[in-house]
Design a protein around this motif. Structure first.
Motif, PDB file in Angstrom:
ATOM      1  N   ASN A 139       0.796  -1.322   0.233  1.00 51.44           N
ATOM      2  CA  ASN A 139       0.355   0.058  -0.092  1.00 51.44           C
ATOM      3  C   ASN A 139       0.523   1.705  -0.117  1.00 51.44           C
ATOM      4  O   ASN A 139       0.357   2.073  -0.703  1.00 51.44           O
ATOM      5  N   ASP A 140       2.182   1.261   0.637  1.00 48.77           N
ATOM      6  CA  ASP A 140       2.674   2.168   1.011  1.00 48.77           C
ATOM      7  C   ASP A 140       3.543   2.323  -0.526  1.00 48.77           C
ATOM      8  O   ASP A 140       3.479   3.658  -0.805  1.00 48.77           O
ATOM      9  N   ALA A 141       3.677   1.826  -1.080  1.00 55.55           N
ATOM     10  CA  ALA A 141       4.890   1.995  -2.028  1.00 55.55           C
ATOM     11  C   ALA A 141       3.451   2.501  -3.249  1.00 55.55           C
ATOM     12  O   ALA A 141       3.880   3.027  -4.544  1.00 55.55           O
ATOM     13  N   MET A 142       2.407   2.164  -2.673  1.00 57.92           N
ATOM     14  CA  MET A 142       1.629   2.790  -4.671  1.00 57.92           C
ATOM     15  C   MET A 142       0.664   3.816  -4.010  1.00 57.92           C
ATOM     16  O   MET A 142       0.544   4.314  -4.612  1.00 57.92           O
ATOM     17  N   GLY A 143       1.089   4.493  -2.901  1.00 57.37           N
ATOM     18  CA  GLY A 143       1.078   5.840  -2.427  1.00 57.37           C
ATOM     19  C   GLY A 143      -0.521   5.763  -2.016  1.00 57.37           C
ATOM     20  O   GLY A 143      -1.218   6.976  -1.605  1.00 57.37           O
ATOM     21  N   LEU A 144      -0.623   4.376  -0.988  1.00 53.46           N
ATOM     22  CA  LEU A 144      -2.148   4.147  -0.687  1.00 53.46           C
ATOM     23  C   LEU A 144      -2.799   4.412   0.691  1.00 53.46           C
ATOM     24  O   LEU A 144      -1.450   3.410   1.469  1.00 53.46           O
ATOM     25  N   ARG A 145      -3.025   4.774   1.435  1.00 51.46           N
ATOM     26  CA  ARG A 145      -3.224   4.674   2.739  1.00 51.46           C
ATOM     27  C   ARG A 145      -4.789   3.668   3.289  1.00 51.46           C
ATOM     28  O   ARG A 145      -5.796   4.115   2.798  1.00 51.46           O
ATOM     29  N   VAL A 146      -4.162   2.785   3.890  1.00 47.35           N
ATOM     30  CA  VAL A 146      -6.534   2.172   4.344  1.00 47.35           C
ATOM     31  C   VAL A 146      -6.234   1.881   6.020  1.00 47.35           C
ATOM     32  O   VAL A 146      -5.144   1.305   6.171  1.00 47.35           O
ATOM     33  N   VAL A 147      -7.523   2.464   6.606  1.00 49.90           N
ATOM     34  CA  VAL A 147      -7.675   2.040   7.912  1.00 49.90           C
ATOM     35  C   VAL A 147      -8.438   1.727   8.042  1.00 49.90           C
ATOM     36  O   VAL A 147      -9.826   2.284   7.783  1.00 49.90           O
ATOM     37  N   GLN A 148      -8.497   0.176   8.879  1.00 49.69           N
ATOM     38  CA  GLN A 148      -9.084  -0.303   8.925  1.00 49.69           C
ATOM     39  C   GLN A 148     -10.092  -0.257  10.662  1.00 49.69           C
ATOM     40  O   GLN A 148      -9.482  -0.306  11.691  1.00 49.69           O
ATOM     41  N   GLN A 212      -9.827  12.403  11.502  1.00 50.32           N
ATOM     42  CA  GLN A 212      -9.134  13.874  12.229  1.00 50.32           C
ATOM     43  C   GLN A 212      -7.342  13.295  12.777  1.00 50.32           C
ATOM     44  O   GLN A 212      -6.431  14.008  12.582  1.00 50.32           O
ATOM     45  N   ARG A 213      -7.858  12.127  13.416  1.00 47.79           N
ATOM     46  CA  ARG A 213      -6.460  11.078  14.124  1.00 47.79           C
ATOM     47  C   ARG A 213      -5.839  11.701  12.997  1.00 47.79           C
ATOM     48  O   ARG A 213      -4.062  11.791  13.620  1.00 47.79           O
ATOM     49  N   GLU A 214      -6.209  11.120  12.029  1.00 43.88           N
ATOM     50  CA  GLU A 214      -5.512   9.843  10.549  1.00 43.88           C
ATOM     51  C   GLU A 214      -4.530  11.460   9.941  1.00 43.88           C
ATOM     52  O   GLU A 214      -3.871  11.307   9.118  1.00 43.88           O
ATOM     53  N   GLY A 215      -5.549  12.578  10.138  1.00 45.10           N
ATOM     54  CA  GLY A 215      -4.811  13.632   9.774  1.00 45.10           C
ATOM     55  C   GLY A 215      -5.556  13.913   8.047  1.00 45.10           C
ATOM     56  O   GLY A 215      -4.683  14.159   7.035  1.00 45.10           O
ATOM     57  N   LEU A 216      -6.596  12.970   7.975  1.00 43.87           N
ATOM     58  CA  LEU A 216      -6.501  13.318   6.490  1.00 43.87           C
ATOM     59  C   LEU A 216      -8.428  13.855   6.646  1.00 43.87           C
ATOM     60  O   LEU A 216      -8.456  14.946   6.954  1.00 43.87           O
TER      61      LEU A 216
END
Length: 423
Positions: A139-148, A212-216
């Motif tokens: 995910n990091d390599a493709m510039g993706l963040r996933v918060v479950q 907010q906590r994740e800065g998104l």
């Protein structure tokens, strides 16, 4: 899969916190008997294997306790020391990988956990952690963040530090959310921090706090299907007479009026019925099969219509390799087809045609924790519901959306009590 540092406003259970603190202080007290790193090095070099094992174990135990207390830098330091003392010991590398994941260092974590797997190839916990780190590194390599986010663990807490015990009806609804084990996802473009929330339900305040906590930056809300545990609204039978309301996209739209709501056109009418007077058709952006758009800099989203659980069930495919499946596909099973609007034939077609065309390496993030936090298309093709469909045409394994009767009873009792008081 994602690192889950303890939320600031959600304390550890008292028993867990006390045990972790006691374990940390005990290990620290024993390590204090060997003052300073140089003295430890000299002592370890002159000691036999058994004494070095003891020192490595103390550092590992203190690392585990620090991790439980949210002291991830301290956990990393102690785990690293454990690996230096006993490089052939899998647990030290496992502790190090866990701390690195909590610090957001997915690539080093994957390296540490691969080392742990090589030393303990039959340890299921180590292998699962290594797979999680691999997915996060990709995910990091493709510039993706996933918060479950899991209901009852990461949000939708019946008791919070800020507000104490919730109103009886709300507390009952949140206990029901814990039993349902819904996942809510924040899918973000790492470069721009723009994100979509998938199936925002139960606790909108808690979900927005996570954003907010994740800065998104929240850009849209995706609804995989119309059921109340994914979109919110008035509870269906047998709870309809109690007028119990589940928070969902209507509350999200009220808080953020300009936020687009993305749902399949066949399920929009049901969402409107459950949220009468709060939502209208103009609030929704219909997402028919193949609808796509780019989120931020390099995150591509495409919608796949997968009916069977509901007429308008849909999955969200991100960058062609991450599938947010709602209640269509779970690890080892698929969504129920015996509810209103469900169809075994359509579910079989969705699994056999729409999803079976995806790459085996596609990671699947389900809508509930029924069987695990994630799976893959290849795994489900080999031994899950997709395999069952391929072997026996039209045969589908029904699972998911199971309602815990005790939680349902608590919900009904609390609502009835509140109605009596109000009367």
């Amino acid at each position: 899969p994602a690192a889950r540092p303890q939320a600031i406003d959600e304390p550890l259970p008292m028993s867990v916190a006390l045990a972790a603190a006691g374990r940390y202080e005990f290990s620290a007290a024993l390590l204090a008997q060997i003052p300073g790193r140089p003295a430890q090095d000299a002592w370890a070099m002159g000691a036999g294997d058994e004494l070095r094992d003891v020192l490595a174990l103390l550092h590992s135990n203190r690392s585990a306790a620090a991790y439980a207390l949210g002291k991830y830098l301290a956990a990393h330091k102690d785990a690293l020391r454990a690996t230096e003392l006993r490089p052939q010991w899998a647990k030290g590398h496992f502790r190090l990988g866990a701390a690195q994941l909590a610090l957001g260092r997915s690539r080093p974590a994957y390296g540490s956990l691969r080392c742990a797997v090589s030393l303990a190839p039959h340890d299921v916990h180590v292998r699962v952690a290594c797979e999680r780190a691999r997915i996060l590194a990709q995910n990091d390599a493709m510039g993706l963040r996933v918060v479950q986010l899991l209901a009852g663990r990461d949000f939708a807490h019946p008791v919070s530090r800020a507000f104490g015990v919730a109103h009886p009806v709300r507390a009952a609804v949140l206990r029901f959310a814990q039993q349902m084990r819904n996942f809510v996802y924040l899918v973000a473009d790492a470069r721009t921090r723009k994100c979509v929330v998938v199936d925002a339900c139960w606790d909108i305040d808690g979900i927005l706090a996570a954003v907010q906590r994740e800065g998104l930056l929240l850009a849209a809300a995706v609804v995989t299907h119309a059921h109340v545990d994914h979109a919110g609204g008035m509870a269906p039978p047998p709870f309809a007479p109690l007028r119990v309301r589940v928070a969902g996209v209507a509350e999200l739209k009220r808080r953020l009026p300009h936020l687009p709501l993305l749902a399949h056109p066949l399920d929009i009418p049901e969402i409107l019925r459950a949220n009468a007077s709060m939502l209208s058709a103009r609030h929704f952006t219909p997402t028919p099969n193949g609808f796509s758009f780019r989120l931020g800099h390099c995150t591509d989203l495409r919608f796949l219509h997968t009916p069977g659980h509901t007429p308008g069930s849909q999955c969200l495919l991100v960058n062609t390799c991450r599938l947010f499946s709602g209640d269509t596909l779970f690890p080892g099973s698929c969504g129920r087809t015996d509810l209103a609007g469900g169809s075994r034939v359509e579910m079989a077609e969705s699994l056999r045609v729409r999803l079976a065309g995806l790459k085996d390496s596609t990671v699947v993030y389900p809508g509930h924790e029924y069987g695990g936090e994630w799976t893959s298309i290849g795994r489900e093709r080999k031994r899950g519901a997709m395999r069952a469909v391929e072997r026996v045409s039209g045969a589908v394994v029904d699972a998911g959306d199971e309602v815990d009767t005790s939680a349902a009873a608590a919900l009904a009792a609390a609502a009835a009590a509140a109605a009596t008081v109000a009367g």
